[in-house]
Design an enzyme around this catalytic site. Structure first.
Site, mmCIF file in Angstrom:
data_model
loop_
_atom_site.group_PDB
_atom_site.id
_atom_site.type_symbol
_atom_site.label_atom_id
_atom_site.label_comp_id
_atom_site.label_asym_id
_atom_site.label_seq_id
_atom_site.Cartn_x
_atom_site.Cartn_y
_atom_site.Cartn_z
ATOM 1 N N CYS A 153 10.120 -8.698 -10.875
ATOM 2 C CA CYS A 153 9.295 -9.181 -11.975
ATOM 3 C C CYS A 153 9.987 -8.964 -13.318
ATOM 4 O O CYS A 153 11.061 -8.366 -13.405
ATOM 5 C CB CYS A 153 7.930 -8.480 -11.942
ATOM 6 N N GLN A 179 -7.963 -1.226 12.737
ATOM 7 C CA GLN A 179 -8.932 -1.007 13.812
ATOM 8 C C GLN A 179 -8.246 -0.782 15.152
ATOM 9 O O GLN A 179 -8.817 -0.143 16.038
ATOM 10 C CB GLN A 179 -9.876 -2.200 13.922
ATOM 11 N N TYR A 180 -7.034 -1.329 15.305
ATOM 12 C CA TYR A 180 -6.329 -1.139 16.571
ATOM 13 C C TYR A 180 -5.444 0.101 16.553
ATOM 14 O O TYR A 180 -4.537 0.213 17.364
ATOM 15 C CB TYR A 180 -5.508 -2.389 16.912
ATOM 16 N N GLU A 190 2.102 12.484 9.073
ATOM 17 C CA GLU A 190 1.339 11.621 9.973
ATOM 18 C C GLU A 190 2.027 11.649 11.325
ATOM 19 O O GLU A 190 3.181 11.251 11.452
ATOM 20 C CB GLU A 190 1.294 10.166 9.468
ATOM 21 N N CYS A 194 3.952 -2.836 -9.061
ATOM 22 C CA CYS A 194 5.360 -2.692 -9.434
ATOM 23 C C CYS A 194 5.593 -1.291 -10.000
ATOM 24 O O CYS A 194 4.853 -0.839 -10.872
ATOM 25 C CB CYS A 194 5.699 -3.750 -10.476
ATOM 26 N N ASN A 242 1.358 6.962 -1.126
ATOM 27 C CA ASN A 242 1.536 6.973 0.328
ATOM 28 C C ASN A 242 2.708 6.088 0.705
ATOM 29 O O ASN A 242 2.761 4.927 0.312
ATOM 30 C CB ASN A 242 0.289 6.409 1.026
ATOM 31 N N GLU A 243 3.645 6.630 1.426
ATOM 32 C CA GLU A 243 4.758 5.841 1.979
ATOM 33 C C GLU A 243 5.327 4.862 0.952
ATOM 34 O O GLU A 243 5.268 3.638 1.127
ATOM 35 C CB GLU A 243 4.306 5.099 3.243
ATOM 36 N N CYS A 278 11.415 -5.003 -6.454
ATOM 37 C CA CYS A 278 10.563 -6.004 -7.087
ATOM 38 C C CYS A 278 11.439 -6.802 -8.047
ATOM 39 O O CYS A 278 12.479 -6.331 -8.503
ATOM 40 C CB CYS A 278 9.427 -5.287 -7.810
HETATM 41 ZN ZN LIG Z 1 8.504 -5.278 -10.898
#
Ligand SMILES: [Zn+2]
Ligand SMILES: [Mg+2]
Ligand SMILES: [Mg+2]
Ligand SMILES: [Mg+2]
Ligand SMILES: [Zn+2]
Ligand SMILES: [Zn+2]
Lengths: 672, 672, 672
Positions: free
Chosen positions: B153, B361-362, B312, B107, B141-142, B151
């Site tokens: 929470c 893996q793909y 990328e 979070c 990353n991203e 989120c």
């Molecule tokens: Zn949160």
């Protein structure tokens, strides 16, 4: 070659039982399955048992010359038990608890439920160990039905950790085997490993595969608990379990190792609607698909390499598929013959009489709700008589093995890599080509000894160990004929890529390797052409670009796109045998173009390509011709045939039985 | 004009690294991105760090004349950390916790996670502040991938309340700003305001919009925490973050304000399948869509009005789209050129080598799983050499601005008012028309200073403040050319309707107002006709009935229905400039019919309408011609051209570079 | 014959009210509905009331000669109340709590909420009991909207157990009534019975049906609490509730028993999109479907056999359907006439003015957001004037009853047995055939006294008690004309199969029984042919194979399949009357072929088959012709007609009113 039925005497007044049982006997039924789901009747309150009704029902059945097959009632713990021991309930990955109110609401790893299971099974075994009318037992019912193999409760979490510790010894070994460096997934102890719950992105494929294996193993363990109690009480009665059709989460081979008899539940017109690709045809809606049924018959027969039973045979219309058309005229008879041709020794219809209450009121029985005969009763009686007239046929002896296993299924289900990639459907493509040539097939686990088979077909043998690679190489080198499908040799047994190019440890055998793979939607061009000719064929969904080494290119891509001219299928001669690797998902014509030369090379007799719906099965010295279509077909065998049932003109949903094997050279035409 | 690659040395044996790095250098790669997702390797147990491997990898890279770009590893907190501090995990609106097992399971508002972040980032900055081979850092990353921006929470609930209190000062002000009289939604204190959880009916749009803003701001804050630590350690290395394509929940403009460099991750053949309307064409499946990529290039370039990076770049087939066809021949090279034409200064391929383990893996790399070169390696090498041969081009100087912002995106996503109303797709309609005329476009936030633009296009400028209305009026009055799309001027900044008719504070500028709006399914008639002629054009999804005041009707509805004859598009001359308001979602022909006169009036050079797939980009004194189709095209420029790469015949997926600007008057024909 | 509007003064400045109310009066509106959703305004904090604004608004309305209809504000408990008493919130089956933030977030069985309800309603009744301008009250708003009838909280669990104990007396009786032997579902006490939560497989249908009944009864109880308080305070004002269109989970008949007036909320262009089978036509998108509206008008009129109100009439475009096209020219006027023709005494438009805030900003009012007149204002004014000019028409006196009830709806919804089996759609098939013949229909509960009806149609009378069977037999024997649809007489009142073949206790009356039933997908052949002729007709989804006993076969299956030649429809003469049993779901032609002879036998006047969209309604001595299509129609009555409104040529979305009844012998042609 027997028939039977499932009966729930507890649903009907005691005074009706005699009539029911007499009518069963009149229909020639020989087995009566009972006590399924009856826990709340057998033990209405804790410790207060009421089993006299079952005693009486068994006695009555015995009196009429039939035998009882009993079921442990563990698929349906009563509400009083669930309320006393709520921890037995399954949990969804997000913690949602599966409550009482249908069935299969227990966790296979619950210590509490194992206690309760032992208690009720022991009660029943004690009661019936010496009963001469009880032929055998079915454990529970349809393990895993309603997506219940995989549970995510605390008991399962603990059991999973033990299972992993047992398998890997150290957490370092697990980290290494799974490959947990990826995305910081390394664990410092087994205590850190949970069942795969809700996560933002997809799970680690190695973790998922082991959870699939663990879950299936949990059922194996739970079943073994019951099997041991049953065997201990009476080593002479048989113990079976009724598996399901095309069922994805339970390793039926593994469960079967503890059984005396494998049985399964066959619902042809439902299966074509809910577990077969594409919109079912009119014929499939009326009679099901013979190859969809056949592949399961052949799997469950091969599981113990022994005749199997159909423990539940669809008796008419059923309640659970999307639509519920009436089966075609004679379909219920057709299915019994078709199962027998594939190696069944008994076919039990489900159920005796349409039930007046509960979830299955829209499910037919052999008798209607008023007790009068339903369509299935006539079909079952006729099938019973016809099958009784056939001398006992030998066990099916299939010349060709189709390699199938659940590890591959689970691995491919996790990473289909295309919305339309379905392992079963790919199997169907190869199986259907073999069956359209009249060939008997064993659907076997790759660990099976293949020495006895003239040819082996392995579509999508995704996970390959060095040991398996060696065994397949031996098979070909000593004269075996082997056909691989796409996605073969991609990963190791932990669902990790090997550093070597696909097909990994099979590359030498195949004499080629995979340069690229791709999955493609239907609107891209998908054709291949013979490397040495003009014929083209279609494929779908999957394409691998092969680089032939020792092998000879057989087919190449014939499109305007990036794959044009690259190799799609290769053939490699390896000492006494030959291996063909097919890098695409073949359409029916291409599958036939691969299978026919395979059969030639393997010297397996075959017939002209059969029309859809018509299938021919050889068992012992008999040949069954089963027509799952509404068309009429004329058979033209190579030699004179004595017909034990029917004749060379086979009508809609009809059956013929020849005395002798007639596949070799047989041709068929559609009659007007 | 550089290329690079993402490398995970921790996945490979130390003895392989030297080979890998040599091969990178041979390919002309100049940047190597590392350490992403590596927390569990860097800190296997709390406080026990292992960074020597990274030291060595950086050293090796530096030795080969390349530079390292490091990533903070915060996208993947290890399991030991999650188990110690479980409160860091995100929650779904219904309370479901997102667990460890993939990535991004933390979070942004977790105080605990901010502590942990500070700890690991500081550890790394201390280590590498003086390392001469580290060029810069990527934070995390991203951000937001896998729907993780929002989120629900308890930490987020508390932070949301603080954010609201800060913004509104008093609960009365919030009640008034949102309009909480509706459905008794008034609050008596900030403590009563929760994140939007499960409710019987839809949520209040003003509450949703503020939750979207708050959530995005939480990421901005979290990113800034990292940026500050990085800048403090070494003010000379650059700090960037890798954004995603067409990403809906994070305000990239706001995050960028704290960055030195904007970068993003480009996966052309995936994006056409999972974030573009309609079934992708065969060409799009092989090379992606140049305008879908272009709009993101132009957005991320405009975010800091500075050259950007592709952090990328798709290297071949990838694992996550529905289908994974192989890119067309040369596509990986094409993408690098196309990005450069749009203003990229570096293109880094993801990843170096196909990974043997875990979720990807793909996913292809520049090298195959066995380390041998894959298709992308050849393309990347070629692109690198070609781009190195071009002298450094200037920053793209776009004459036209397309107004885009996240508040409008969020507001329209909440209330699309039609299943097929998608803000991005509406942007595409206008953007595509501009790009089909060879025009460079900045995709900018409405708050941007527009003085430098010859023309401005604003589709669905839904939320409009008085200040923005005044600035747009000034723009036109001082000679700007402005084109509005539908759904403009509907609401105030709180997502509340204004009492004045649409376009609210823009009504005077537009010289017309909206009498009615409607959304319509595809099977209703949707045509408009020139008010002064016979040409008709199609539209879709949205229609506004305009009432012209000072403005001149340009197009009217041409259907048999209730809207027949009403005004759909108006034009209004305002002092030195002109404004056109288009009340429908235009098809491609209508968009061109609006854009072409706009360019004429604004005196922006343009070319004949380009075929789909072929796009032309001017940057500095160069013109890139990029062909995303499998057709071959012949270019016919107005004047003589020196081709620095290729020539006037551009083949499938090929590129040509002209020395000089050639858009003005260019025409193109398809070659056989 | 009155019109009105819903007004939210609390959303507008006090100084605007006078203008608003004057404009209402100018439009001829006579009722103003207020105070809906206003709890947080009426009681901003616990015990601090602010009702003066409502006093003033009522006074203003009274001053202008109009009457107020007040609403209890219980559909939207404020956040302070929810936070104080969180136990009032509803729960989903999996335990997810429905939170504040939209509306209807309370449980009908919450003792806490009943207390709060009593408190706020009493406060309001005390205030307005003597107010001469308050005509009556609406309880709450749209009970059950947003799937809120069924709650799964602990309060509901306790109330369900009490409800069951009250109904069944002993747990043994419940076990027997439901049939709990099936799958070990027997209970040992009422304490064991839970609301139906998440389970692996489907629930017991008898348990589900009782939970549906209990849930609906809970709303009945909750409504009665409010009704009693309102009646006690002032026995002279009316009490109503506004039901919804085609609403599936609440028994409107049962709720209505406590009301003085039944009203409902009609949104024609939304309903064709979200609760009618198939893609809506262009005309339906512009004006709705007259039969879809008619069946609800006729249901809510029949509920108390008394004129009803449309409490909310769509005023223009609305916010909640998938698409929101503008209604056709005049549609808002058309709907008021159509409702009146079906027996409405008042039509109130929702809402006065487009709201600037909250969830319904995209919902039109009679006035635009700036207060100026919107399209609906003109239509409403015109309709008001036209209706005021008609002398009060009598209550609709329908000659035909269509049997409908919620028990059948719930039972069939649980077990549709085909994805395309929808009880409402089957009703539509028969209702539409009657309305296409110009016949008035009462949509009544099967317990209704049928003596006054010339004909009765009963599609899918699934649950049939012996009492009902006897009453229907009496009806036919004494001259009634009765038409049964498929799936009739399948189960007893507990949703259990009867042992007797379908139609169970109706078999003697029908003179036939059902041999088999099946559900069929669209691509199977579905035609029937006259037993005595060549005409064929289509059917869909459902087929029963009838075995005629006393009855005469009318239609038989005309397919190549297993049902070919079997009987699909029978007719049986029973003393003075006739009964027809139709075993298939008829297409429109077949429905007409069954309905027309029914009307002949019953001596009910009817007209030529009307075109789709054009409907004719007789009420008292008037005939309304309402055109829901964009075509123009010419009417050709049998005799001379005086047109009170319009004439014999009825344009798009237009209305004509004849003085006198003109259905008998009427024919209609489409005009160019
Ligand atoms: Zn949160
Ligand atoms: Mg064998
Ligand atoms: Mg510029
Ligand atoms: Mg009447
Ligand atoms: Zn479990
Ligand atoms: Zn409740």
């Amino acid at each position: 070659m027997r028939t039977g039925v499932c009966y729930f005497p507890e649903h009907w007044p005691r005074e009706r039982w005699e009539t029911d049982v007499e009518q069963m006997a009149e229909a020639g039924l020989e087995y009566v399955r009972m006590a399924e789901f009856s826990w709340a009747v057998l033990e209405p309150e804790r410790g207060e048992f009421d089993v006299e009704w079952l005693d009486e029902a068994i006695e009555l059945i015995g009196d009429h010359g039939m035998q009882a097959v009993l079921c442990t009632p563990t698929a349906t713990p009563p509400k009083w038990l669930v309320d006393e021991r709520p921890e037995i309930r399954q949990e969804e990955p997000d913690g949602t608890v599966r409550e009482h109110g249908s069935r299969r609401h227990y966790c296979f790893n619950s210590a509490a439920y194992r206690e309760e299971t032992e208690r009720i099974v022991t009660k029943l075994t004690e009661r019936y160990a010496d009963n001469p009318h009880v032929a055998g037992w079915q454990t529970d019912n349809e393990f895993g039905c309603h997506r219940t193999v995989r549970c995510y409760c605390d008991d399962c979490a603990a059991a999973f950790r033990e299972w992993l510790a047992e398998k890997y010894g150290s957490i370092e070994a697990l980290n290494e085997a799974w490959g947990n460096t990826f995305w910081s997934q390394r664990y410092t102890s087994f205590e850190e490993v949970d069942p795969p719950g809700p996560t933002p992105a997809e799970h680690h494929p190695s973790r998922l595969l082991d959870y699939a294996r663990f879950s299936s193993d949990s059922v194996v363990d739970y079943n073994r608990l019951q099997v041991d109690l049953l065997n201990e009480a009476n080593p002479d009665w048989f113990v079976t379990h009724n598996f399901m059709g095309r069922f994805p989460t339970l390793d039926a081979y593994a469960v079967s190792e503890d059984l005396d008899l494998v049985s399964w539940d066959s619902y042809p017109t439902g299966f074509v609607q809910d577990r077969l690709e594409g919109e079912p045809t009119s014929d499939q809606l009326r009679a099901g698909d013979p190859d969809q049924l056949g592949i399961d018959h052949d799997l469950y027969r091969a599981a113990l390499d022994r005749p199997f039973w159909v423990m539940e045979q669809q008796p008419g219309d059923v309640n659970w598929p999307p639509h519920c058309p009436q089966p075609g005229e004679g379909a219920m008879r057709l299915w019994a013959h078709h199962a027998t041709a594939h190696g069944a020794d008994a076919v039990l219809y489900f159920r005796w009489r349409r039930c007046l209450e509960g979830q299955e009121q829209y499910h037919a029985g052999l008798r209607k709700q008023d007790g009068s005969p339903d369509r299935g009763y006539h079909d079952a009686s006729q099938a019973g008589a016809e099958l009784a007239a056939i001398e006992d046929a030998d066990h099916v002896d299939a010349p060709v093995a189709l390699l199938f296993d659940y590890d591959n299924l689970w691995a491919l289900d996790e990473q289909p890599h295309a919305p339309d990639f379905d392992y079963w459907s790919l199997l169907d493509a190869f199986y259907g080509a073999l069956r359209a040539r009249g060939v008997q097939v064993d659907v076997v686990h790759p660990k099976t000894d293949l020495a006895g088979y003239d040819a082996v077909v392995a579509p999508a043998l995704h996970l390959v160990t060095d040991g398996l690679a060696n065994r397949l190489t031996d098979y070909v080198e000593t004269g075996g004929e082997l056909l691989f499908g796409p996605r073969t040799g991609v990963k190791d047994e932990y669902n990790k890529l090997r550093p070597a190019p696909q097909p990994g440890p099979l590359a030498d055998l195949v004499g080629a390797s995979v340069d690229q793979h791709e999955s493609v939607p239907a609107h891209l061009e998908t054709r291949v052409r013979r490397a040495d000719g003009d014929e083209t064929y279609g494929f779908r969904t999957w394409a691998e670009w092969l680089e032939a080494d020792a092998a000879t290119p057989l087919l190449e891509y014939d499109t305007g796109g990036v794959e044009a001219g690259r190799t799609a299928v290769v053939e490699n001669d390896v000492r006494e045998g030959t291996v063909v690797y097919c890098g695409v998902w073949p359409d029916a014509d291409l599958a036939d173009a691969l299978v026919r030369p395979l059969l030639e090379r393997a010297d397996v007799p075959y017939c002209d390509r059969l029309p859809e719906g018509l299938r021919v099965g050889e068992r012992g010295d008999y040949t069954w011709v089963t027509n799952f279509s509404s068309d009429r077909f004329g058979l033209d065998p190579d030699a004179d045939v004595e017909w034990l049932l029917g004749d060379a003109a086979v009508g809609a949903y009809d059956v013929a039985i020849a005395d002798g094997r007639i596949v070799d050279g047989l041709s068929v035409e559609r009659l007007e």
